[in-house]
Design a protein around this motif. Structure first.
Motif, PDB file in Angstrom:
ATOM      1  N   SER A  44      44.632  37.017  35.367  1.00  0.00           N
ATOM      2  CA  SER A  44      43.226  37.422  35.436  1.00  0.00           C
ATOM      3  C   SER A  44      42.964  38.614  34.520  1.00  0.00           C
ATOM      4  N   THR A  45      43.935  39.521  34.421  1.00  0.00           N
ATOM      5  CA  THR A  45      43.796  40.653  33.506  1.00  0.00           C
ATOM      6  C   THR A  45      43.754  40.172  32.060  1.00  0.00           C
ATOM      7  N   VAL A 131      41.849  30.028  41.769  1.00  0.00           N
ATOM      8  CA  VAL A 131      41.131  30.928  42.669  1.00  0.00           C
ATOM      9  C   VAL A 131      41.082  30.376  44.089  1.00  0.00           C
ATOM     10  N   ASP A 132      40.907  29.051  44.226  1.00  0.00           N
ATOM     11  CA  ASP A 132      40.793  28.456  45.560  1.00  0.00           C
ATOM     12  C   ASP A 132      42.023  28.720  46.416  1.00  0.00           C
ATOM     13  N   GLU A 200      42.360  41.108  44.157  1.00  0.00           N
ATOM     14  CA  GLU A 200      41.913  39.757  43.796  1.00  0.00           C
ATOM     15  C   GLU A 200      40.404  39.719  43.581  1.00  0.00           C
ATOM     16  N   LYS A 201      39.645  40.326  44.491  1.00  0.00           N
ATOM     17  CA  LYS A 201      38.192  40.348  44.357  1.00  0.00           C
ATOM     18  C   LYS A 201      37.761  41.186  43.161  1.00  0.00           C
ATOM     19  N   LEU A 202      38.467  42.283  42.911  1.00  0.00           N
ATOM     20  CA  LEU A 202      38.136  43.147  41.781  1.00  0.00           C
ATOM     21  C   LEU A 202      38.358  42.427  40.461  1.00  0.00           C
ATOM     22  N   ARG A 203      39.505  41.752  40.327  1.00  0.00           N
ATOM     23  CA  ARG A 203      39.807  41.018  39.096  1.00  0.00           C
ATOM     24  C   ARG A 203      38.824  39.870  38.889  1.00  0.00           C
ATOM     25  N   CYS A 207      36.044  39.164  35.815  1.00  0.00           N
ATOM     26  CA  CYS A 207      36.001  37.945  34.994  1.00  0.00           C
ATOM     27  C   CYS A 207      34.626  37.289  35.051  1.00  0.00           C
ATOM     28  N   TYR A 208      34.025  37.240  36.242  1.00  0.00           N
ATOM     29  CA  TYR A 208      32.685  36.664  36.379  1.00  0.00           C
ATOM     30  C   TYR A 208      31.664  37.458  35.559  1.00  0.00           C
TER      31      TYR A 208
END
Length: 215
Positions: A44-45, A131-132, A200-203, A207-208
């Motif tokens: 994700s990074t 993500v799921d 996880e939510k921060l990454r 991205c979004y």
């Protein structure tokens, strides 16, 4: 310092059966966290950095004349992971020409469909990052901790002997130690769950946000 000495003394006196539950729980939690770090956090990074770099390149395209922008975008997306999405979007572009010196020259290309339809969150972010699955990882970590707690409780109850007052006192002390060691593993799993949820939510949010800016 005294607390550290107390814990070291308790661990030194603990039996293998008492330490089994927290060791198994902590090993599973550490293994899942390492897997999360490799398969989600690092990816994700990298994806966020990739989108950020792409945005900067596209911003530079805006400085060019309209007639040259499409060719420059073709160059930017060549051999890029999002090349397929760009090619699909490029097919919806409507080229407009102007007549100069008896020849037609590309004046500009106008979009007939939204870029967000082709550079979608599911295809660019969610599917590559799985993500799921990873959004359920905190629940899995917490569940492992709960199982470890019940494991320690069952171990303590198995050692419980209500035969006499002396035996009851010894059994209660043993039960508390068994449950305490189990709670250590549970505490580690809950702390890991909180850390995974937060990161996880921060990454994902980053991205979004970058994908929205890109489109």
């Amino acid at each position: 310092m005294n607390a550290s000495s107390t814990w070291l003394e308790l661990i030194h006196k603990a039996t293998t059966e008492q330490l089994l539950a927290p060791i198994v729980v902590i090993s599973l939690v550490v293994g899942l966290c390492i897997w999360y770090w490799i398969r989600y956090y690092r990816r994700s990074t990298a994806l966020g950095n990739q989108l950020s770099s792409l945005i900067e390149e596209i911003k530079s395209v805006q400085q060019l004349p309209k007639a040259k922008r499409r060719a420059e975008l073709n160059r930017i997306f060549a051999d890029h992971p999002l090349q397929h999405a760009w090619q699909e979007f490029a097919e919806t572009l409507h080229d407009q020409y102007e007549l100069k010196d008896g020849e037609q020259h590309l004046k500009c290309s106008r979009a007939t469909a939204g870029a967000a339809h082709f550079f979608s969150a599911q295809s660019v972010v969610e599917t590559p990052l799985s993500v799921d699955f990873f959004k359920h990882l905190p629940g899995i970590l917490t569940g492992i901790g709960i199982v470890g707690t019940f494991w320690g409780l069952m171990t303590g109850l198995r050692h419980f002997n209500p035969g006499s007052p002396e035996q009851v006192n010894a059994s209660v002390d043993q039960l508390l130690k068994d449950v305490m060691f189990a709670f250590v593993g549970s505490g580690v799993s809950i702390a890991a769950s909180i850390g995974v949820t937060w990161s996880e939510k921060l990454r994902l949010a980053r991205c979004y946000k970058l994908l929205e800016e890109l489109t």
